[in-house]
Motif scaffolding. Structure first.
Motif, short mmCIF file in Angstrom:
data_model
loop_
_atom_site.label_atom_id
_atom_site.label_comp_id
_atom_site.label_asym_id
_atom_site.label_seq_id
_atom_site.Cartn_x
_atom_site.Cartn_y
_atom_site.Cartn_z
N UNK A 165 0.86 -1.20 0.00
CA UNK A 165 0.00 0.00 0.00
C UNK A 165 0.90 1.25 0.00
N UNK A 166 0.93 1.99 -1.09
CA UNK A 166 1.88 3.10 -1.21
C UNK A 166 1.46 4.33 -0.42
N UNK A 167 2.40 5.24 -0.16
CA UNK A 167 2.01 6.55 0.39
C UNK A 167 1.22 7.31 -0.66
N UNK A 168 0.28 8.12 -0.21
CA UNK A 168 -0.61 8.83 -1.15
C UNK A 168 0.17 9.70 -2.14
N UNK A 169 1.30 10.23 -1.71
CA UNK A 169 2.05 11.15 -2.57
C UNK A 169 2.64 10.45 -3.80
N UNK A 170 2.70 9.12 -3.75
CA UNK A 170 3.28 8.38 -4.87
C UNK A 170 2.26 7.55 -5.65
N UNK A 171 0.98 7.81 -5.46
CA UNK A 171 -0.04 7.00 -6.12
C UNK A 171 -0.04 7.14 -7.65
N UNK A 172 0.58 8.19 -8.16
CA UNK A 172 0.60 8.37 -9.61
C UNK A 172 1.91 7.94 -10.24
N UNK A 173 2.88 7.53 -9.44
CA UNK A 173 4.17 7.12 -9.98
C UNK A 173 4.04 5.79 -10.72
N UNK A 174 4.77 5.67 -11.81
CA UNK A 174 4.85 4.45 -12.64
C UNK A 174 3.55 4.15 -13.40
N UNK A 175 2.54 5.01 -13.31
CA UNK A 175 1.26 4.73 -13.96
C UNK A 175 1.39 4.61 -15.47
N UNK A 176 2.35 5.33 -16.04
CA UNK A 176 2.52 5.32 -17.49
C UNK A 176 3.73 4.51 -17.95
N UNK A 177 4.26 3.70 -17.02
CA UNK A 177 5.41 2.86 -17.35
C UNK A 177 4.93 1.46 -17.73
N UNK A 178 5.48 0.93 -18.80
CA UNK A 178 5.17 -0.44 -19.19
C UNK A 178 6.37 -1.31 -18.83
N UNK A 179 6.23 -2.11 -17.79
CA UNK A 179 7.34 -2.92 -17.32
C UNK A 179 7.51 -4.16 -18.21
N UNK A 180 8.74 -4.47 -18.59
CA UNK A 180 8.96 -5.67 -19.41
C UNK A 180 8.73 -6.94 -18.59
N UNK A 181 8.15 -7.94 -19.21
CA UNK A 181 7.96 -9.21 -18.52
C UNK A 181 9.31 -9.90 -18.34
N UNK A 182 9.55 -10.53 -17.20
CA UNK A 182 10.79 -11.29 -17.02
C UNK A 182 10.89 -12.42 -18.03
N UNK A 183 12.10 -12.81 -18.34
CA UNK A 183 12.35 -13.86 -19.32
C UNK A 183 11.58 -15.13 -18.99
N UNK A 184 11.49 -15.47 -17.71
CA UNK A 184 10.88 -16.74 -17.29
C UNK A 184 9.41 -16.61 -16.92
N UNK A 185 8.77 -15.49 -17.29
CA UNK A 185 7.40 -15.24 -16.85
C UNK A 185 6.45 -16.36 -17.26
N UNK A 186 6.63 -16.89 -18.46
CA UNK A 186 5.74 -17.94 -18.95
C UNK A 186 6.35 -19.35 -18.79
N UNK A 187 7.16 -19.53 -17.77
CA UNK A 187 7.68 -20.86 -17.46
C UNK A 187 6.52 -21.86 -17.41
N UNK A 188 6.64 -22.97 -18.17
CA UNK A 188 5.54 -23.95 -18.21
C UNK A 188 5.66 -25.04 -17.13
N UNK A 189 6.70 -24.94 -16.28
CA UNK A 189 6.90 -25.85 -15.14
C UNK A 189 7.09 -27.31 -15.57
N UNK A 190 7.56 -27.52 -16.79
CA UNK A 190 7.83 -28.88 -17.24
C UNK A 190 8.92 -29.51 -16.39
N UNK A 191 8.68 -30.71 -15.90
CA UNK A 191 9.64 -31.44 -15.07
C UNK A 191 9.95 -30.69 -13.78
N UNK A 192 8.98 -29.89 -13.30
CA UNK A 192 9.13 -29.15 -12.04
C UNK A 192 7.88 -29.38 -11.19
N UNK A 193 7.73 -30.54 -10.58
CA UNK A 193 6.48 -30.87 -9.87
C UNK A 193 6.14 -29.94 -8.72
N UNK A 194 7.14 -29.36 -8.07
CA UNK A 194 6.84 -28.45 -6.95
C UNK A 194 6.20 -27.16 -7.46
#
Length: 483
Positions: A165-194
């Motif tokens: 929960x941010x401080x009110x003074x920063x509620x508008x920060x990063x609103x127009x930033x598009x963060x890149x997805x991490x390389x492993x974001x769509x990891x399909x968990x193959x051979x990773x039962x946990x």
């Protein structure tokens, strides 16, 4: 110490997400530990490791919710024996009353971000304002009361812990930033039962109300927990009517964006963006307040003779492997930020690549203060690394990890990390091994445990793993029986 501050969200570690000039100043004027890790990646156990200099199985704090035995030897108690005044302010989260401190003013359990309750030496007290500012005020006020006496202060922030929960003074920060997805974001968990059974994914497990802050109780294709509306409102109780209007207006704008989404993947990406926005807004406030502390030390002439350490209780996933939270031995939660400033003793701009642990913090602080660390502490003093003194013995080139908690459908596991390999054994309730060749696969995407070319390496790693379990006296039959 912050709570859940990922090294990926620190400028000193090359973050693409945020600038943190005040925290980075500690590294610039001291040492940056580039290979710092934890022994058990979850809040309460990590705090107990730092207090005791011992692994979880010896200090008794294996998971969140366990009662910490304050009767045992701890870092503040040792400092008190040598004439230091001691204090802790902010997050405690060890489910017992602090011991060894002359002064303590702590949040109950996780605490709240706005106008939070504290227990001041056991007395219930409410403070108006934002929690990160309040904790810093407490710290500066207490330091000012020491009047030249030696002191040891644990300044432990709540931020940026879920649900950020941010401080009110920063509620508008990063609103127009598009963060890149991490390389492993769509990891399909193959051979990773946990990973296949856990419930800490951004895709399926973030709550639309509690985490994403969207005022919608009937939104389609999103997770809505029955507890979320109530918990969300509890967090906002500390805002006055004027502040609540500012809050509601800010997140109504996000709701308008949300209503335009159609597919599950669009919503997943939206929740990722929303999570990072609030998380990083909280870190902006953290950075501001670290700056306040450093400025106070400068102003009062204390900076030259005060050791300042910045760290987190562990690392954190910011979408890597599609996850939020921590707990797993994969790099992003296993690794933690750590930097140490001590003018005249630690060379400015020093970047150290040696494997260090949160286990090492207690003996290091004692050693830098001229106090011999107790023999039963399991960590190593980093003083020789920090001061370029000759090493009495070879520094570690491998790390032992052990995680126990089963919440969020997680799996207890232990493992060994070397420069090239990470070997993990998931033993409860599964029985599965994972091996990653970090030289070829730095993002830990492919489990090569069953590949023929790695079988001799596995035999060697298991021998080293066993040796570490013996060294750290972690040979409990209940988890070793499946080896």
């Amino acid at each position: 110490m912050a709570d859940d501050h990922a090294y990926q969200a620190l400028g000193a570690y090359g973050s693409r997400l945020i600038k943190t000039p005040n925290i980075d100043r500690i590294a610039k004027e001291g040492a940056l530990m580039q290979s710092a890790y934890v022994t058990n990646s979850v809040c309460s156990p990590s705090r107990a490791v730092i207090l005791t200099g011992k692994y979880s199985h010896l200090n008794g704090m294996k998971d969140n919710g366990t009662y910490f035995n304050g009767a045992q030897q701890t870092l503040p108690k040792i400092f008190k024996q040598y004439g230091y005044n001691t204090a802790i302010v902010g997050k405690w989260h060890l489910f017992s009353q602090p011991t060894g401190f002359d002064y303590w003013n702590i949040l109950p359990d996780q605490g709240h971000y706005y106008s939070p309750h504290f227990f001041k030496n056991g007395k219930d007290t409410v403070y108006k304002g934002y929690v990160t500012d309040i904790i810093t005020d407490m710290a500066i006020n207490w330091i000012g009361e020491q009047k030249g006496k030696p002191f040891f202060l644990m300044l432990h922030h709540k931020a940026p812990h879920r649900n950020a929960m941010p401080p009110l003074k920063y509620l508008d920060k990063f609103s127009n930033v598009k963060f890149p997805l991490p390389y492993s974001f769509y990891d399909d968990y193959a051979n990773k039962p946990a990973l296949q059974r856990q419930s800490i994914t951004m895709k399926n497990d973030l709550d639309i109300r509690y985490d994403t802050k969207i005022p919608c109780d009937t939104c389609p294709v999103t997770k809505i927990n029955e507890w979320a509306p109530g918990e969300y409102e509890k967090e906002l109780v500390g805002l006055n009517p004027t502040e609540r209007k500012i809050w509601d207006a800010a997140y109504q704008k996000e709701y308008e964006k949300f209503k335009k989404l159609h597919t599950k993947d669009e919503i997943t990406r939206f929740q990722y963006q929303r999570y990072l926005e609030d998380y990083l807004r909280c870190i902006m406030s953290l950075d501001d307040n670290v700056g306040r502390v450093l400025k106070y030390l400068d102003k009062t002439g204390l900076a030259q003779n005060t050791i300042v350490i910045y760290t987190s209780d562990q690392g954190f996933y910011l979408g890597e492997h599609g996850l939020y939270d921590k707990r797993f031995m994969y790099e992003e939660s296993f690794r933690t930020p750590m930097m140490i400033r001590y003018p005249g003793t630690v060379k400015p701009g020093n970047k150290l690549n040696q494997f260090v642990l949160n286990l090492d913090l207690a003996p290091t602080m004692l050693d830098l203060a001229g106090i011999k660390p107790p023999d039963d502490m399991q960590g190593e003093s980093m003083k020789p690394l920090l001061t370029k003194q000759p090493l009495v013995k070879k520094w570690r080139d491998e790390i032992y990890y052990h995680y126990y908690e089963l919440s969020f459908n997680l799996t207890a596991h232990y493992g060994i990390r070397t420069r090239r390999y990470a070997l993990m054994h998931f033993y409860n309730p599964l029985d599965a091994w994972e091996l990653y060749d970090l030289q070829k696969d730095p993002y830990e995407m492919k489990n090569v445990y069953n590949d023929a070319q790695y079988q001799s390496t596995i035999v060697e790693l298991k021998a080293h793993l066993k040796a570490l379990q013996v060294k750290y006296k972690d040979e409990e039959e209940s988890f070793l029986k499946k080896k």
